[in-house]
Each structure stands twice: as C-alpha cells, then as structure tokens.
Design an enzyme around this catalytic site. Structure first.
Site, mmCIF file in Angstrom:
data_model
loop_
_atom_site.group_PDB
_atom_site.id
_atom_site.type_symbol
_atom_site.label_atom_id
_atom_site.label_comp_id
_atom_site.label_asym_id
_atom_site.label_seq_id
_atom_site.Cartn_x
_atom_site.Cartn_y
_atom_site.Cartn_z
ATOM 1 N N ARG A 224 11.945 -7.226 5.112
ATOM 2 C CA ARG A 224 11.988 -5.829 4.888
ATOM 3 C C ARG A 224 12.850 -5.020 5.938
ATOM 4 O O ARG A 224 12.669 -5.540 7.038
ATOM 5 C CB ARG A 224 10.446 -5.293 5.202
ATOM 6 C CG ARG A 224 10.186 -3.702 4.852
ATOM 7 C CD ARG A 224 8.897 -3.248 4.649
ATOM 8 N NE ARG A 224 7.827 -3.797 5.680
ATOM 9 C CZ ARG A 224 6.574 -3.450 5.375
ATOM 10 N NH1 ARG A 224 6.008 -2.949 4.341
ATOM 11 N NH2 ARG A 224 5.806 -3.845 6.473
ATOM 12 N N ARG B 71 11.776 -2.971 11.287
ATOM 13 C CA ARG B 71 10.604 -1.963 11.906
ATOM 14 C C ARG B 71 10.031 -3.005 12.903
ATOM 15 O O ARG B 71 9.598 -4.149 12.633
ATOM 16 C CB ARG B 71 9.303 -1.711 10.966
ATOM 17 C CG ARG B 71 8.830 -0.378 11.048
ATOM 18 C CD ARG B 71 8.241 0.154 9.877
ATOM 19 N NE ARG B 71 6.925 -0.464 9.747
ATOM 20 C CZ ARG B 71 5.856 -0.155 8.898
ATOM 21 N NH1 ARG B 71 6.140 0.693 8.100
ATOM 22 N NH2 ARG B 71 4.736 -0.747 9.008
ATOM 23 N N ARG C 130 -0.614 -8.746 13.480
ATOM 24 C CA ARG C 130 -1.281 -7.686 12.543
ATOM 25 C C ARG C 130 -2.180 -8.372 11.373
ATOM 26 O O ARG C 130 -3.259 -7.776 11.308
ATOM 27 C CB ARG C 130 -0.203 -7.007 11.878
ATOM 28 C CG ARG C 130 0.508 -6.114 12.903
ATOM 29 C CD ARG C 130 1.863 -5.441 12.303
ATOM 30 N NE ARG C 130 1.245 -4.131 11.615
ATOM 31 C CZ ARG C 130 1.927 -3.673 10.500
ATOM 32 N NH1 ARG C 130 3.039 -4.547 9.936
ATOM 33 N NH2 ARG C 130 1.502 -2.958 9.758
ATOM 34 N N ARG D 137 -9.426 1.240 8.630
ATOM 35 C CA ARG D 137 -9.056 -0.095 9.241
ATOM 36 C C ARG D 137 -10.007 -0.823 9.922
ATOM 37 O O ARG D 137 -10.099 -1.986 10.251
ATOM 38 C CB ARG D 137 -7.785 -0.013 9.911
ATOM 39 C CG ARG D 137 -6.636 -0.260 9.176
ATOM 40 C CD ARG D 137 -5.494 -0.150 10.116
ATOM 41 N NE ARG D 137 -4.069 -1.029 9.980
ATOM 42 C CZ ARG D 137 -3.155 -0.422 9.298
ATOM 43 N NH1 ARG D 137 -3.008 1.098 9.097
ATOM 44 N NH2 ARG D 137 -2.075 -1.015 9.307
ATOM 45 N N LYS E 191 0.926 -1.205 -0.046
ATOM 46 C CA LYS E 191 -0.099 -0.014 0.035
ATOM 47 C C LYS E 191 0.945 1.097 -0.171
ATOM 48 O O LYS E 191 0.804 2.333 -0.627
ATOM 49 C CB LYS E 191 -0.736 -0.101 1.140
ATOM 50 C CG LYS E 191 -1.937 -1.101 1.384
ATOM 51 C CD LYS E 191 -2.912 -0.666 2.436
ATOM 52 C CE LYS E 191 -2.276 -0.641 3.915
ATOM 53 N NZ LYS E 191 -1.585 -2.203 4.302
HETATM 54 P P1 AMP Z 1 0.966 0.990 9.026
HETATM 55 O O1 AMP Z 1 2.382 1.822 8.773
HETATM 56 O O2 AMP Z 1 -0.023 1.413 8.226
HETATM 57 O O3 AMP Z 1 1.105 -0.624 8.895
HETATM 58 O O4 AMP Z 1 0.378 1.275 10.482
HETATM 59 C C1 AMP Z 1 1.345 0.759 11.599
HETATM 60 C C2 AMP Z 1 0.287 0.646 12.889
HETATM 61 O O5 AMP Z 1 -0.170 1.836 13.225
HETATM 62 C C3 AMP Z 1 -0.754 -0.306 12.667
HETATM 63 O O6 AMP Z 1 -0.331 -1.886 13.140
HETATM 64 C C4 AMP Z 1 -1.688 0.186 13.833
HETATM 65 O O7 AMP Z 1 -1.189 -0.193 14.896
HETATM 66 C C5 AMP Z 1 -1.565 1.658 13.651
HETATM 67 N N1 AMP Z 1 -2.595 2.133 12.863
HETATM 68 C C6 AMP Z 1 -2.281 2.855 11.371
HETATM 69 N N2 AMP Z 1 -3.298 3.250 10.776
HETATM 70 C C7 AMP Z 1 -4.459 2.926 11.698
HETATM 71 C C8 AMP Z 1 -5.688 3.063 11.557
HETATM 72 N N3 AMP Z 1 -6.411 3.423 10.458
HETATM 73 N N4 AMP Z 1 -6.373 2.564 12.752
HETATM 74 C C9 AMP Z 1 -5.873 2.117 13.771
HETATM 75 N N5 AMP Z 1 -4.577 2.000 14.064
HETATM 76 C C10 AMP Z 1 -3.840 2.467 12.931
#
Ligand code: AMP
Length: 215
Positions: free
Chosen positions: A127, A158, A169, A88, A13
């Site tokens: 990654r 990360r 996740r 989400r 994404k």
């Molecule tokens: P990402 O980089 O998009 O994978 O986001 C990393 C982490 O941030 C996720 O595993 C969640 O803990 C939190 N996070 C990001 N976007 C959201 C969202 N829309 N709702 C809830 N938690 C989020």
C-alpha cells in the site's frame, strides 16, 4: 443508516466505508482519519494519540471516545453514519451503545469484513498513499501510473503499514477488537462478509446483507 464496518487492518474498511456512506447519504466517520488530521493540525488530541499510532497500539479509550462524542454531536451525524475503525474495544462498543440509547437510537448493522491474515500482510506491504491528495494505491493490485500519484505527487508508505507495525496491529486486533465479534453477535446485529474479492464485489456483498437487515 447507523452502522459499523469492522475488520482487521487492511481488510478494506476505508474503501468500503466511502462507497457505503455515499450510497446511504450519511457521513463516513473514520477515527484513524480523525487522529491523523488532529496530528497534522497540531491539536492536543493528536499529540496524545501519536505515540500509540506510530507503535501500532490502540489510542486509549478515553481519548478515542472524546473525539467520537465530538463528531457525533455535529449536525450531519444526526442522519446516521458509517463508522470505520471504531469501535475497536469492548468498552468503546459499550459506550457507543449508551451514547446512542441516550437519544433513543441503536445500531442498524455491524458488518465484519473477513480476510485471512496472510492476505492482510501482502496488502499492507504494497500500500502507498499520496501525501498531497490522500489517494490510496497498491503496488500489486492498483499500481500507480509511472510510480507517482495521478495528481502528480510522490507516494509514501504510511508509517503504520511498515511490516513490524502491521504485525503489531494484527496482534492488537486479535486480542482487543476480535472480541467484538462475540459482543455484536450476541445482540444480533453482526453480519460477516467474505472480503477476499475485488472492492466492487465486496461492496455488492455488503449492500446485500444491509438490504437483508431491512435497510
Ligand atoms: P486506522 O486508520 O483505522 O487503521 O487507524 C490508525 C491508527 O489509529 C490505529 O492503529 C490506532 O492506533 C488508532 N485508532 C484508530 N481508531 C481507533 C480506535 N477506535 N481506538 C483506538 N485507536 C484507534
């Protein structure tokens, strides 16, 4: 262009959001990046999000909607946006719909990047990110020259790419985010793109479905 890019963690994404947002000249809005920036700069919202992020759980909807509302109020978002990693949950999607409808807007498209789960685990395990310039590398698909970033800095894993966190996740995605497929499917804005290809090929597929939506 007002669109959402959705898909499981590791579907690509972030990579796609960067090029799609450039293509349409609209901001790329990643709630994950916003949370990481808030944590790094010591903002209160970062402190509230940290424990959830480190455990691979979703940050509560009220915290997430707070940063999204703030971001959408910035002038550049009036031209449109590419959301990456948001919404989400169903409540987030419903609240986004109502924020947009308050100003007579709606989503043009929701593109789901579909990738099988085994592939997602392989992708996350390899990654590496650069702590200095945020570049993303992959030990198998896009390996860093001499094991360090092209900017010369060390690469790190990360915390949410650790195998136990990735499994958590994926489970969260299945139970809380996958229902959005039905939600957006019902309103007719959902397009599914096969994400099992090179980033350039996936980008082509996304641009093609967006053109089909009249964009
Ligand atoms: P990402 O980089 O998009 O994978 O986001 C990393 C982490 O941030 C996720 O595993 C969640 O803990 C939190 N996070 C990001 N976007 C959201 C969202 N829309 N709702 C809830 N938690 C989020």
């Amino acid at each position: 262009m007002r669109m959402v890019l959705m898909g499981p963690p590791g579907a690509g994404k972030g990579t796609q959001a960067v090029s799609i947002s450039r293509h349409y000249g609209v901001p790329h809005i990643s709630t994950g990046d916003m949370f990481r920036a808030a944590m790094a700069s010591g903002r209160e919202v970062g402190a509230r999000a940290r424990a959830y992020i480190e455990q691979g759980k979703l940050v509560p909807d009220d915290v997430t909607m707070g940063i999204v509302r703030e971001r959408l109020a910035e002038p550049d978002a009036s031209r449109g946006f590419v959301f990456d990693g948001f919404p989400r949950t169903i409540p987030q999607a419903m609240e986004l719909d109502s924020i947009l409808s308050e100003s007579g807007q709606r989503l043009d498209a929701v593109v789901l990047i579909d990738v099988p789960e085994e592939e997602l685990v392989t992708r996350a395990a390899g990654r590496r990110v650069c702590a200095a310039c945020n570049s993303v590398w992959h030990m198998k698909y896009n390996s860093p020259p001499a094991g360090v970033c092209s900017c010369g800095a060390e690469l790190t894993v990360r915390p949410d790419d650790r195998p136990e966190t990735v499994r958590a996740r994926l489970a969260v995605y299945r139970s809380q985010t996958e229902p959005l497929r039905e939600y957006y499917g019902a309103s007719g804005v959902l397009r599914v793109v096969d994400g099992l290809a090179t980033p350039a090929e996936v980008e082509k597929r996304i641009l093609m479905v967006l053109e089909e939506c009249g964009r």
